[in-house]
Design a protein around this motif. Structure first.
Motif, PDB file in Angstrom:
ATOM      1  N   GLU A  51       0.679  -0.918   0.076  1.00  0.00           N
ATOM      2  CA  GLU A  51      -0.323  -0.099  -0.424  1.00  0.00           C
ATOM      3  C   GLU A  51       0.713   1.655  -0.160  1.00  0.00           C
ATOM      4  O   GLU A  51       0.166   2.327  -0.544  1.00  0.00           O
ATOM      5  CB  GLU A  51      -0.618   0.196   1.125  1.00  0.00           C
ATOM      6  CG  GLU A  51      -2.177  -0.740   1.041  1.00  0.00           C
ATOM      7  CD  GLU A  51      -3.039  -0.929   1.801  1.00  0.00           C
ATOM      8  OE1 GLU A  51      -4.408  -1.342   1.916  1.00  0.00           O
ATOM      9  OE2 GLU A  51      -2.861  -1.470   2.928  1.00  0.00           O
ATOM     10  N   PHE A  75      -6.749  -4.083  -4.496  1.00  0.00           N
ATOM     11  CA  PHE A  75      -8.320  -3.826  -3.723  1.00  0.00           C
ATOM     12  C   PHE A  75      -9.208  -5.532  -4.052  1.00  0.00           C
ATOM     13  O   PHE A  75      -9.777  -5.769  -3.580  1.00  0.00           O
ATOM     14  CB  PHE A  75      -9.390  -2.665  -4.438  1.00  0.00           C
ATOM     15  CG  PHE A  75      -8.505  -1.711  -3.953  1.00  0.00           C
ATOM     16  CD1 PHE A  75      -7.704  -0.958  -2.276  1.00  0.00           C
ATOM     17  CD2 PHE A  75      -8.529  -0.327  -4.820  1.00  0.00           C
ATOM     18  CE1 PHE A  75      -7.447   0.248  -2.304  1.00  0.00           C
ATOM     19  CE2 PHE A  75      -7.955   1.544  -5.000  1.00  0.00           C
ATOM     20  CZ  PHE A  75      -7.425   1.227  -3.165  1.00  0.00           C
ATOM     21  N   GLN A 107     -14.950  -2.400  -1.806  1.00  0.00           N
ATOM     22  CA  GLN A 107     -14.212  -2.743  -2.378  1.00  0.00           C
ATOM     23  C   GLN A 107     -14.725  -2.102  -3.673  1.00  0.00           C
ATOM     24  O   GLN A 107     -13.830  -1.682  -4.786  1.00  0.00           O
ATOM     25  CB  GLN A 107     -13.471  -3.863  -2.737  1.00  0.00           C
ATOM     26  CG  GLN A 107     -13.553  -4.398  -1.188  1.00  0.00           C
ATOM     27  CD  GLN A 107     -12.036  -3.148  -0.407  1.00  0.00           C
ATOM     28  OE1 GLN A 107     -12.325  -2.791   0.629  1.00  0.00           O
ATOM     29  NE2 GLN A 107     -10.997  -3.570  -1.539  1.00  0.00           N
ATOM     30  N   LEU A 110     -13.676   1.071  -4.225  1.00  0.00           N
ATOM     31  CA  LEU A 110     -12.316   1.364  -4.188  1.00  0.00           C
ATOM     32  C   LEU A 110     -11.680   1.060  -5.714  1.00  0.00           C
ATOM     33  O   LEU A 110     -11.102   1.172  -6.339  1.00  0.00           O
ATOM     34  CB  LEU A 110     -11.385   0.291  -2.871  1.00  0.00           C
ATOM     35  CG  LEU A 110     -12.324   1.864  -2.246  1.00  0.00           C
ATOM     36  CD1 LEU A 110     -11.405   0.223  -1.320  1.00  0.00           C
ATOM     37  CD2 LEU A 110     -11.291   2.367  -2.036  1.00  0.00           C
TER      38      LEU A 110
END
Length: 122
Positions: A51, A75, A107, A110
């Motif tokens: 990340e 993700f 998710q 995202l």
């Protein structure tokens, strides 16, 4: 006040989540699927490092498109951990249980956000 560009917000989200994996690792350890080899802490650290790397990549113009595409894939890759959390938190009080369950469908936006950042950077 002007809102920061979408790529900066995505980079900030990734950086914050990545840092949290190192600062408060225990909640992340708890959601590592047991089918993965090795210790949960290793997976927590690895995903935190990914990340942070993705955040840096999204922040930089030259790597933004590729990093945002990789973030979309990341993700998707963490969905099993979110499913495990939702299952494990089934007996928690309703607000916590609902928050854990909400992580799974969240998710999707995202992934779509990361893909849009990638398209905009191309």
């Amino acid at each position: 006040m002007r809102r920061p560009p979408s790529h900066q917000l995505l980079a900030g989200l990734l950086a914050g989540a990545g840092a949290a994996h190192f600062l408060l690792p225990r909640p992340f350890d708890a959601i590592v699927p047991r089918a993965l080899p090795g210790s949960p802490r290793t997976w927590t650290r690895a995903s935190g490092a990914v990340e942070l790397a993705l955040a840096a990549g999204v922040a930089l113009p030259g790597t933004r498109a590729r990093a945002a595409t990789a973030a979309a894939a990341f993700f998707v890759a963490v969905v099993p951990a979110n499913i495990k959390m939702a299952a494990d938190w089934n007996e928690r009080p309703a607000p916590l249980r609902n928050a854990a369950r909400a992580r799974v469908p969240l998710q999707i936006p995202l992934v779509l956000w990361a893909r849009k950042v990638a398209r905009d950077a191309a």
